[in-house]
Write a protein that holds these residues in place. Structure first.
Motif, mmCIF file in Angstrom:
data_model
loop_
_atom_site.group_PDB
_atom_site.id
_atom_site.type_symbol
_atom_site.label_atom_id
_atom_site.label_comp_id
_atom_site.label_asym_id
_atom_site.label_seq_id
_atom_site.Cartn_x
_atom_site.Cartn_y
_atom_site.Cartn_z
ATOM 1 N N GLN A 278 0.783 -3.399 -2.299
ATOM 2 C CA GLN A 278 2.064 -2.773 -2.004
ATOM 3 C C GLN A 278 2.344 -1.596 -2.944
ATOM 4 N N GLY A 279 2.909 -0.516 -2.374
ATOM 5 C CA GLY A 279 3.386 0.600 -3.190
ATOM 6 C C GLY A 279 2.303 1.447 -3.806
ATOM 7 N N ASN A 280 1.239 1.735 -3.078
ATOM 8 C CA ASN A 280 0.199 2.635 -3.568
ATOM 9 C C ASN A 280 0.180 3.903 -2.716
ATOM 10 N N LEU A 281 -0.925 4.613 -2.731
ATOM 11 C CA LEU A 281 -1.072 5.860 -1.970
ATOM 12 C C LEU A 281 -2.148 5.725 -0.895
ATOM 13 N N ILE A 282 -2.355 4.515 -0.416
ATOM 14 C CA ILE A 282 -3.427 4.241 0.529
ATOM 15 C C ILE A 282 -2.984 4.636 1.933
ATOM 16 N N SER A 283 -3.801 5.445 2.595
ATOM 17 C CA SER A 283 -3.523 5.825 3.982
ATOM 18 C C SER A 283 -4.530 5.230 4.953
ATOM 19 N N TYR A 284 -5.612 4.690 4.413
ATOM 20 C CA TYR A 284 -6.659 4.125 5.261
ATOM 21 C C TYR A 284 -7.304 2.980 4.499
ATOM 22 N N PHE A 285 -7.599 1.892 5.201
ATOM 23 C CA PHE A 285 -8.185 0.724 4.564
ATOM 24 C C PHE A 285 -9.274 0.163 5.462
ATOM 25 N N ASP A 286 -10.497 0.195 4.962
ATOM 26 C CA ASP A 286 -11.634 -0.339 5.700
ATOM 27 C C ASP A 286 -11.779 -1.812 5.335
ATOM 28 N N VAL A 287 -11.637 -2.680 6.311
ATOM 29 C CA VAL A 287 -11.644 -4.122 6.060
ATOM 30 C C VAL A 287 -13.028 -4.550 5.583
ATOM 31 N N PRO A 288 -13.120 -5.237 4.434
ATOM 32 C CA PRO A 288 -14.426 -5.704 3.952
ATOM 33 C C PRO A 288 -15.016 -6.765 4.873
ATOM 34 N N ARG A 289 -16.336 -6.847 4.868
ATOM 35 C CA ARG A 289 -17.005 -7.874 5.657
ATOM 36 C C ARG A 289 -16.777 -9.248 5.022
ATOM 37 N N MET A 290 -16.722 -10.267 5.837
ATOM 38 C CA MET A 290 -16.553 -11.655 5.384
ATOM 39 C C MET A 290 -15.285 -11.807 4.546
ATOM 40 N N PHE A 291 -14.216 -11.151 4.991
ATOM 41 C CA PHE A 291 -12.941 -11.204 4.281
ATOM 42 C C PHE A 291 -12.137 -12.369 4.837
ATOM 43 N N ARG A 292 -11.802 -13.361 3.990
ATOM 44 C CA ARG A 292 -11.119 -14.581 4.452
ATOM 45 C C ARG A 292 -9.738 -14.709 3.802
ATOM 46 N N LEU A 293 -8.969 -13.664 3.854
ATOM 47 C CA LEU A 293 -7.636 -13.697 3.270
ATOM 48 C C LEU A 293 -6.689 -14.543 4.103
ATOM 49 N N GLU A 294 -5.680 -15.073 3.423
ATOM 50 C CA GLU A 294 -4.597 -15.786 4.110
ATOM 51 C C GLU A 294 -3.304 -14.979 4.083
ATOM 52 N N LEU A 295 -3.140 -14.123 3.063
ATOM 53 C CA LEU A 295 -1.934 -13.313 2.944
ATOM 54 C C LEU A 295 -2.305 -11.958 2.371
ATOM 55 N N ILE A 296 -1.781 -10.889 2.994
ATOM 56 C CA ILE A 296 -2.017 -9.530 2.514
ATOM 57 C C ILE A 296 -0.698 -8.775 2.555
ATOM 58 N N ILE A 297 -0.473 -7.939 1.534
ATOM 59 C CA ILE A 297 0.767 -7.170 1.403
ATOM 60 C C ILE A 297 0.382 -5.693 1.371
ATOM 61 N N LEU A 298 0.853 -4.939 2.374
ATOM 62 C CA LEU A 298 0.425 -3.545 2.536
ATOM 63 C C LEU A 298 1.579 -2.561 2.662
ATOM 64 N N TYR A 299 2.806 -2.992 2.620
ATOM 65 C CA TYR A 299 3.908 -2.060 2.846
ATOM 66 C C TYR A 299 4.079 -1.151 1.625
ATOM 67 N N GLY A 300 4.743 -0.006 1.876
ATOM 68 C CA GLY A 300 4.948 0.973 0.802
ATOM 69 C C GLY A 300 3.804 1.939 0.622
ATOM 70 N N ASN A 301 2.891 2.023 1.596
ATOM 71 C CA ASN A 301 1.785 2.967 1.561
ATOM 72 C C ASN A 301 1.927 3.973 2.700
ATOM 73 N N PRO A 302 1.469 5.197 2.506
ATOM 74 C CA PRO A 302 1.567 6.220 3.574
ATOM 75 C C PRO A 302 0.453 6.064 4.601
ATOM 76 N N TRP A 303 0.572 5.120 5.489
ATOM 77 C CA TRP A 303 -0.486 4.801 6.440
ATOM 78 C C TRP A 303 -0.641 5.897 7.489
ATOM 79 N N ASN A 304 -1.898 6.279 7.683
ATOM 80 C CA ASN A 304 -2.246 7.254 8.712
ATOM 81 C C ASN A 304 -2.702 6.493 9.954
ATOM 82 N N CYS A 305 -1.837 6.436 10.944
ATOM 83 C CA CYS A 305 -2.105 5.620 12.131
ATOM 84 C C CYS A 305 -2.902 6.401 13.167
ATOM 85 N N SER A 306 -3.990 7.007 12.715
ATOM 86 C CA SER A 306 -4.916 7.645 13.641
ATOM 87 C C SER A 306 -5.941 6.611 14.084
#
Length: 403
Positions: free
Chosen positions: A187-215
């Protein structure tokens, strides 16, 4: 008598047999009891070991040190090595090489808090010896670079908090060592793009507060959020920053057109991914070697280039200097462009010189203004209109006599 003896012996034999049978029964009972005891011990031994391990872990969690707001610039060295929870929030720690070396000695840590410090970069193997660490919180720092091997050794890490930093981009390979990670806070960084890692088994992720580029590049993240078991916290405020037409959309509900789906293929299996990673690594290494070789070549030619630049500057300066001074030298050479007098010219010159001696006294009484004009005419170097140059060595007496 014989019949009594026979009866007596028969009774004794029956008694002995009964005693033998009784002893065998007792032995069987003892064996049965022993078997039951052994079975009970075998069944309850793992449970007892788990209880003991839980007791030992509970006793470890009690070793806690709180050094918040102590204005520390380095991680303290003189801490109990059995510490399990270390809170160093609100200090001036930068997590440099010295801090990393000290941190490796606290290998029993399960929780580490470095909130609001001066951490700018996470180097490789920063937490290499903390194999028991489960919670790592580094929120509210100035982290903008995370090297690929920064989280190596954190095999048991369950929670990673990197909120309120200056992270612009994340390499998905940095999360490969975190096999037990269940919570990721970005939360609260400058991330506009996030490539999901392989074999990622998260249960909770917090991503708000970033300038997401919805392309179209965010399509894989949307697919992963909608198809996996992960929960996106504050989904309603995790919205797009651009393009403007999608500004109010949540990143999980952005409508993508068919063109985006055609650009991004479905996820590949792990074996193919590893194979492609090996190919990419080999390609990267070869390109890196080529880059290094080209740098060496450029460094080898830099001296010749620098020498050429210096010589060019000096020659240009010299030519400019000659161009400025050339008219003076040209006129100076022309002023000395006279020839040797012939014999009859020499005689005429001598006669004129004797005649001028008498007129010299008369010339002394002339007007001072005329003398000044004559002096200026004699000492000024002017090219006449007739093409001849005035010679400075013509005697002034002749000029006076002619006037």
């Amino acid at each position: 008598m014989q019949s009594y003896d026979i009866l007596f012996f028969n009774g004794v034999e029956e008694t002995v047999d009964s005693l033998a049978h009784e002893s065998q029964r007792q032995k069987k009972k003892v064996k049965a009891c022993d078997m039951k005891t052994t079975c009970i011990t075998i069944l309850f031994w793992p449970l007892s070991m788990l209880l003991l391990s839980d007791n030992s872990q509970s006793s470890r969690t009690e070793v806690k040190y709180n050094f918040t707001e102590m204005n520390y610039s380095l991680i303290p060295v003189d801490i109990n090595k059995n510490i399990t929870i270390l809170d160093l929030s609100y200090n001036q720690i930068s997590l440099n090489v010295t801090d990393t070396r000290v941190l490796q000695t606290y290998f029993l840590l399960t929780e580490l808090y470095l909130i609001e410090n001066n951490i700018i970069m996470l180097y490789n193997n920063s937490f290499g010896n903390l194999s028991n660490l489960e919670i790592l919180n580094m929120c509210t720092n100035s982290i903008h670079i995370i090297q690929q091997g920064a989280f190596i050794g954190l095999n048991k890490l369950k929670q990673l908090h990197l909120c309120q930093n200056k992270i612009f981009q994340l390499n998905p390979d940095i999360f490969v060592p975190l096999k037990n990670l269940i919570l990721l806070n970005l939360q609260g960084n400058l991330i506009s793009y996030f490539d999901v890692p392989r074999m990622f088994r998260l249960e909770l992720i917090i991503l708000y507060g970033n300038p997401w580029n919805c392309s179209c590049s965010l399509l894989n993240l949307q697919k992963w959020l909608n198809t996996s078991n992960v929960t996106l916290e504050n989904e309603n405020i995790t919205t797009c920053a651009y393009p403007d037409i999608l500004e109010r959309y949540s990143i999980t509900t952005v409508p993508y057109n068919a063109e985006c789906y055609s650009k991004f293929s479905p996820p590949i299996n792990e074996d193919l991914y590893n194979h492609s990673q090996s190919i990419n690594n080999s390609t990267f290494n070869s390109s890196l070697n080529n880059l290094k070789n080209s740098e060496h070549k450029l460094l080898g030619k830099s001296w010749a280039f620098l020498l050429g630049v210096v010589v060019t500057v000096l020659m240009t300066s010299f030519l400019i200097f000659i161009a400025i001074k050339c008219p003076i030298w040209y006129n100076f050479l022309l002023s000395y462009n006279h020839h040797r007098l012939e014999e009859h010219e020499a005689e005429t010159y001598e006669d004129g010189f004797t005649g001028n001696s008498s007129s010299l006294s008369q010339a002394s009484h002339t007007n001072s203004e005329e003398t000044t004009v004559i002096f200026e005419q004699l000492h000024s170097f002017v090219i006449d209109d007739d093409g001849f140059i005035e010679d400075k060595y013509i005697d002034t007496h002749e000029l006076c006599e002619e006037n």
